[in-house]
Write an enzyme that holds these catalytic residues in place. Structure first.
Site, PDB file in Angstrom:
ATOM      1  N   LEU A  97      10.979  63.129 -26.183  1.00  0.00           N
ATOM      2  CA  LEU A  97       9.564  63.493 -26.304  1.00  0.00           C
ATOM      3  C   LEU A  97       9.511  64.902 -26.881  1.00  0.00           C
ATOM      4  O   LEU A  97       9.913  65.876 -26.238  1.00  0.00           O
ATOM      5  CB  LEU A  97       8.894  63.433 -24.929  1.00  0.00           C
ATOM      6  N   ASN A  98       9.052  65.002 -28.128  1.00  0.00           N
ATOM      7  CA  ASN A  98       9.153  66.257 -28.882  1.00  0.00           C
ATOM      8  C   ASN A  98       7.783  66.712 -29.382  1.00  0.00           C
ATOM      9  O   ASN A  98       7.643  67.206 -30.479  1.00  0.00           O
ATOM     10  CB  ASN A  98      10.124  66.031 -30.071  1.00  0.00           C
ATOM     11  N   GLY A  99       6.762  66.535 -28.542  1.00  0.00           N
ATOM     12  CA  GLY A  99       5.409  66.883 -28.978  1.00  0.00           C
ATOM     13  C   GLY A  99       4.974  68.278 -28.606  1.00  0.00           C
ATOM     14  O   GLY A  99       3.936  68.750 -29.051  1.00  0.00           O
ATOM     15  N   HIS A 207       2.374  61.840 -22.948  1.00  0.00           N
ATOM     16  CA  HIS A 207       3.503  60.994 -23.383  1.00  0.00           C
ATOM     17  C   HIS A 207       3.320  59.508 -23.085  1.00  0.00           C
ATOM     18  O   HIS A 207       4.096  58.676 -23.523  1.00  0.00           O
ATOM     19  CB  HIS A 207       4.837  61.510 -22.852  1.00  0.00           C
ATOM     20  N   ILE A 236      12.529  66.543 -24.191  1.00  0.00           N
ATOM     21  CA  ILE A 236      13.598  67.229 -24.940  1.00  0.00           C
ATOM     22  C   ILE A 236      14.011  68.527 -24.250  1.00  0.00           C
ATOM     23  O   ILE A 236      15.117  69.021 -24.454  1.00  0.00           O
ATOM     24  CB  ILE A 236      13.203  67.461 -26.409  1.00  0.00           C
ATOM     25  N   ASP A 237      13.139  69.080 -23.374  1.00  0.00           N
ATOM     26  CA  ASP A 237      13.514  70.332 -22.695  1.00  0.00           C
ATOM     27  C   ASP A 237      14.228  70.096 -21.356  1.00  0.00           C
ATOM     28  O   ASP A 237      14.514  71.040 -20.631  1.00  0.00           O
ATOM     29  CB  ASP A 237      12.292  71.236 -22.497  1.00  0.00           C
ATOM     30  N   ASN A 314      11.158  61.959 -15.122  1.00  0.00           N
ATOM     31  CA  ASN A 314      10.726  61.541 -16.464  1.00  0.00           C
ATOM     32  C   ASN A 314      11.903  61.168 -17.362  1.00  0.00           C
ATOM     33  O   ASN A 314      11.798  61.195 -18.583  1.00  0.00           O
ATOM     34  CB  ASN A 314       9.836  62.574 -17.152  1.00  0.00           C
ATOM     35  N   LYS A 380      11.267  75.181 -18.577  1.00  0.00           N
ATOM     36  CA  LYS A 380       9.824  75.349 -18.779  1.00  0.00           C
ATOM     37  C   LYS A 380       9.449  76.831 -18.918  1.00  0.00           C
ATOM     38  O   LYS A 380       8.407  77.164 -19.443  1.00  0.00           O
ATOM     39  CB  LYS A 380       9.044  74.767 -17.589  1.00  0.00           C
TER      40      LYS A 380
END
Length: 492
Positions: A97-99, A207, A236-237, A314, A380
């Site tokens: 998930l790269n948004g 997502h 992705i983080d 997640n 984060k």
């Protein structure tokens, strides 16, 4: 009364339809088709939002999940791996998930392009991990990035650097939905343009949009045609979210009639995770319960570590044919998250979002797997960044693992103050990252800088009062210390 409400709902829906038509008319060609598809999804969400009466869960109906619905990871790992790990890997696709943007850490552009370790970005580490798998097992595991309109252009530019890596990389875009006025419930944007005042009029809808946008992109069908069966989805983080061969083997080794279509990795809650979503049994189905769905009177109960012991990392394993089936049957049902925002000009707006894990109740034989905490290592904040840059972790083939020299498997608690929030400022305050192998707790507040080769052990609290500054000298060893006031080391 009910009849009046129904008339109001219908009027709102027809006003929304008219406004969306006007927006579609501001573009032509392929953009128009993409926009129409996005708006179909938005209309569906908006329709459901207007129908919702009261909370999405009745607290009295919540039950603990049955024992066998959340399996301990050790039990799954104990089965061992087959000789043909490659067969399972060739059925897998890794989706990140790269948004997200790096704005919360003071960075411009996609968060995935922030350097986290030895000049490697989140994206670099992901590519290294998958390339290592493909080389080790002679497989073809592709990487798919779900971008948003915020991250797509910058991400695509950077992808050129991986053309000679042994990883096929695909991208698709999340939908673009209109933010709506809190009062009128109509779009704030006047056109589809992303510049000027209109830029604030759009958002990527969480997502949970992955199912529709993946399907609409055509990539889902393409991967199924290549013999792919499962996707492993993660943020992705989250640097702990690497491909786990034991979970993959568990999925592909089930008899076809009992195939598990959805696995959610959960892990034990600590006091730091009280807001994370949890798994519950609700009306006979395994379901994700997020804090936003909890009635105010029960929030403390939801946060309690004794009643809800696990939370959602997640990290999700989902069947591709099942996503296709549910999309085509229009049977993907996820609770709506109503996210209120205030724009820079002071305008109050609403974003309608969904969460990817909320679809767990739609899939057959869904399962939770209680994984070790090491599979949840999100970055984060700069406090998280300090941990992953330190000697607490070793980097091998793109994966971070806890250093064996650390005597406790738990991660230290690090809390850096507001002077460290932005990555640029944070990096200026450390001449080198301290030795943290024996650290339990570190709190730093105020104007503090660290010299080279500092070592922190046990519980260390450093507080520079307003107007004061503390320089921790090079080579210092702080063990169970509180440092406060003003400390300047001057060169002479």
């Amino acid at each position: 009364m009910a009849q009046f409400q129904e008339i109001m709902r219908q009027q709102l829906e027809s006003s929304m339809d008219a406004e969306l038509e006007k927006l579609v008319d501001t573009v032509t060609g392929a953009d128009r088709d993409v926009c129409k598809k996005d708006f179909e999804g938005f209309k569906n969400l908006f329709h459901r939002f207007l129908q919702v009466k009261g909370p999405s869960v009745e607290w009295i109906k919540i039950k603990r999940p049955p024992e066998d619905s959340i399996q301990p990871y050790d039990k799954i790992a104990a089965r061992g791996l087959p000789d043909s790990v490659a067969d399972s890997l060739n059925k897998l696709v890794v989706v990140k998930l790269n948004g997200g943007l790096g704005t919360s850490m003071g960075c411009k552009g996609p968060k995935s392009l922030i350097s986290v370790r030895n000049e490697n970005t989140f994206l670099d580490l992901t590519v290294q991990q998958i390339e290592h798998l493909n080389k080790t097992y002679n497989t073809d595991v592709p990487l798919v990035l779900m971008n948003s309109f915020n991250t797509d252009e910058d991400t695509k530019k950077i992808l050129q650097k991986y053309t000679h890596h042994r990883v096929k990389i695909h991208t698709f875009n999340q939908s673009r939905y209109p933010r709506i006025h809190k009062e009128s419930l109509l779009p704030v944007a006047a056109s589809l343009s992303m510049t000027g005042q209109n830029a604030d009029g759009w958002y990527p809808p969480g997502h949970g949009d992955i199912y529709a946008s993946f399907y609409n992109s055509g990539l889902l069908d393409q991967l199924i045609a290549q013999g792919k069966e499962y996707i492993f989805v993660s943020n992705i983080d989250n640097l702990g979210a690497t491909v786990d061969l034991h979970i993959l083997h568990h999925l592909v080794s089930q008899p076809s009639g009992k195939r598990c279509e959805f696995v959610m990795e959960v892990t034990d809650k600590t006091r730091a995770d009280v807001k994370g979503g949890t798994l519950i049994q609700y009306e006979g189905k395994l379901r994700l319960l997020e804090i936003a769905q909890v009635p105010k009177a029960h929030v403390d109960e939801f946060k309690s570590v004794s009643k809800f012991k696990i939370f959602n990392t997640n990290n999700l394993w989902i069947s591709l044919p099942a996503i296709k089936r549910l999309q085509e049957q229009n049977a993907m049902d996820m609770e709506i998250i109503v996210n209120p925002k205030t724009l820079d000009g002071g305008l109050n707006v609403v974003q309608l979002e969904t969460a990817v894990g909320a679809a767990i109740k739609c899939f057959d034989n869904a399962l939770g797997i209680n994984v070790p905490r090491s599979r949840f290592l999100p970055v984060k904040t700069t406090s998280d960044l300090l941990l992953v840059m330190s000697n607490l972790y070793r980097l091998e083939a793109g994966s971070l693992t806890m250093c064996p020299k650390r005597e406790f498997p738990t991660t230290p608690h690090v809390k850096l103050g507001s002077s460290f929030t932005k990555v640029q400022e944070y990096l200026m305050r450390f001449e080198s990252i301290p030795d943290m192998l024996e650290l339990d707790h570190l709190t730093v507040s105020g104007d503090v800088t660290f010299g080279k080769n500092v070592s922190v052990k046990g519980t260390v609290i450093i507080i520079a009062n307003h107007g004061d500054r503390i320089d921790i000298p090079a080579g210092s060893m702080l063990e169970n210390k509180i440092v406060s006031g003003n400390l300047r080391i001057l060169d002479h």
